[in-house]
Write a protein that holds these residues in place. Structure first.
Motif, PDB file in Angstrom:
ATOM      1  N   ASP A 184     -12.285  83.811 -16.301  1.00 29.48           N
ATOM      2  CA  ASP A 184     -10.999  84.384 -16.698  1.00 29.48           C
ATOM      3  C   ASP A 184      -9.870  84.017 -15.740  1.00 29.48           C
ATOM      4  OD1 ASP A 184     -11.616  85.490 -19.102  1.00 29.48           O
ATOM      5  OD2 ASP A 184     -11.607  87.573 -18.434  1.00 29.48           O
ATOM      6  N   ARG A 185     -10.185  83.708 -14.506  1.00 29.65           N
ATOM      7  CA  ARG A 185      -9.109  83.357 -13.564  1.00 29.65           C
ATOM      8  C   ARG A 185      -8.433  82.041 -13.935  1.00 29.65           C
ATOM      9  NH1 ARG A 185     -11.334  80.748  -8.040  1.00 29.65           N
ATOM     10  NH2 ARG A 185     -13.257  79.789  -8.797  1.00 29.65           N
ATOM     11  N   TRP A 186      -9.107  81.236 -14.798  1.00 31.27           N
ATOM     12  CA  TRP A 186      -8.516  79.975 -15.223  1.00 31.27           C
ATOM     13  C   TRP A 186      -8.008  80.032 -16.660  1.00 31.27           C
ATOM     14  CZ3 TRP A 186      -7.605  78.034 -10.897  1.00 31.27           C
ATOM     15  CH2 TRP A 186      -8.558  77.940  -9.881  1.00 31.27           C
ATOM     16  N   THR A 187      -8.110  81.206 -17.308  1.00 34.50           N
ATOM     17  CA  THR A 187      -7.696  81.368 -18.698  1.00 34.50           C
ATOM     18  C   THR A 187      -6.369  82.102 -18.760  1.00 34.50           C
ATOM     19  OG1 THR A 187     -10.006  81.444 -19.387  1.00 34.50           O
ATOM     20  CG2 THR A 187      -8.394  82.296 -20.938  1.00 34.50           C
ATOM     21  N   VAL A 188      -5.472  81.684 -19.661  1.00 27.63           N
ATOM     22  CA  VAL A 188      -4.124  82.243 -19.665  1.00 27.63           C
ATOM     23  C   VAL A 188      -4.017  83.465 -20.577  1.00 27.63           C
ATOM     24  CG1 VAL A 188      -3.200  80.765 -21.510  1.00 27.63           C
ATOM     25  CG2 VAL A 188      -1.659  81.701 -19.792  1.00 27.63           C
ATOM     26  N   CYS A 189      -3.410  84.518 -20.028  1.00 28.20           N
ATOM     27  CA  CYS A 189      -3.047  85.720 -20.761  1.00 28.20           C
ATOM     28  C   CYS A 189      -1.563  85.978 -20.523  1.00 28.20           C
ATOM     29  CB  CYS A 189      -3.888  86.913 -20.311  1.00 28.20           C
ATOM     30  SG  CYS A 189      -5.608  86.882 -20.920  1.00 28.20           S
ATOM     31  N   ALA A 190      -1.053  87.020 -21.158  1.00 27.42           N
ATOM     32  CA  ALA A 190       0.367  87.351 -21.009  1.00 27.42           C
ATOM     33  C   ALA A 190       0.497  88.861 -20.923  1.00 27.42           C
ATOM     34  CB  ALA A 190       1.170  86.815 -22.185  1.00 27.42           C
ATOM     35  N   ASP A 191       1.438  89.318 -20.113  1.00 28.87           N
ATOM     36  CA  ASP A 191       1.631  90.751 -19.924  1.00 28.87           C
ATOM     37  C   ASP A 191       3.067  91.110 -20.273  1.00 28.87           C
ATOM     38  OD1 ASP A 191       0.899  93.362 -19.176  1.00 28.87           O
ATOM     39  OD2 ASP A 191       1.735  93.097 -17.174  1.00 28.87           O
TER      40      ASP A 191
END
Length: 279
Positions: A184-191
């Motif tokens: 998950d540290r290399w996968t993009v999310c948005a807040d």
């Protein structure tokens, strides 16, 4: 069309038309500024070098460094902390040798060449790359080196994207780092309340959106179909795709990132689909 048991709440599907004008301008023409005037120390001997850069070299680059067309940041041992790794180098094709140093044609070449090499380097396809927090940057010789006959290019993997305020450290080598199910540290999310307004973060951080898939909205030889068609195609696909990713709930929220004509001309043919989720 969405799965018959799933629907987006009326009025809560999220449009995310992130206009990457600054990114595209930097990609095609480069921005101003002194080479290497950023994160790491400048290697003065390399600043105007006509020699092709070293493949596999690591550096401490910042977003400010990446915004510049040329870079002479000192190389560091890849066992030490670094934010960039050179994954492709080479000579520009003969047909570009007579172009101006800041010609957009150089950027178009780099978009295809570095982009394909980046996927191979990371061991994944274009969809996975677009949903990661790592990206690539390319550099050309300095203006003086160009005048002296240098015609090389350099592609670097960097620990961040165009919206990053700073870059994260990369592993000793980034080769193959996204193969399989990436961390998950290399996968993009948005807040944020909407994808367009949200800060892009690694999925290890608190978030409200996750990039879960992409859609190919055209083929390489296709002419620009117009913003409306790209939007509608992206929206319809993302509605169905996100519903499937969420296991077909009765209500869900989704978003999409559709890119404009400038990115199309540079070679991008994909939109990103986002699911509203904290997982």
């Amino acid at each position: 069309m969405a799965h018959p048991r799933s629907r987006a709440r009326p009025g809560t599907s999220r449009r995310a038309l992130l206009a990457p004008a600054l990114l595209l301008a930097a990609l095609l023409t480069g921005c101003g500024g002194a080479a290497g005037d950023g994160g790491g120390d400048v290697d003065e001997a390399a600043a105007d070098s006509v020699e092709t850069p070293e493949l596999g070299a690591c550096r401490v680059l910042t977003p400010e460094d990446v915004a510049r067309p040329s870079d002479a940041t000192e190389v560091v041992d890849c066992a030490e902390p670094h934010t960039a790794e050179t994954f492709a180098v080479g000579d520009l094709p003969d047909e570009l040798h007579d172009e101006a140093w800041d010609s957009p044609e150089l950027g178009k070449f780099a978009y295809g060449t570095c982009g394909e090499a980046f996927q191979s380097f990371l061991g994944v396809d274009e969809s996975r790359v677009m949903r990661s927090v790592v990206s690539w940057a390319w550099f050309r010789p300095s203006e003086q080196a160009w005048a002296d006959g240098a015609r090389w290019y350099r592609c670097d993997a960097v620990g961040g994207g165009e919206a990053s305020a700073s870059y994260v450290e990369l592993p000793r080598t980034a080769r193959g780092m996204l193969r399989g199910a990436p961390e998950d540290r290399w996968t993009v999310c948005a807040d944020g309340e909407t994808v367009a307004e949200a800060d892009k973060v690694p999925c290890t951080e608190p978030h409200t959106w996750r990039a879960v898939t992409t859609i190919k909205v055209g083929e390489p030889a296709d002419a620009w179909p117009g913003e409306r068609l790209v939007e509608v195609t992206s929206r319809d696909f993302c509605s169905s795709s996100v519903g499937a990713w969420l296991n077909y709930p009765l209500d869900y929220e989704f978003g999409w990132t559709a890119f404009g004509e400038g990115q199309w001309e540079a070679g991008n043919r994909r939109s990103i689909c986002w699911a509203r989720t904290d997982r």
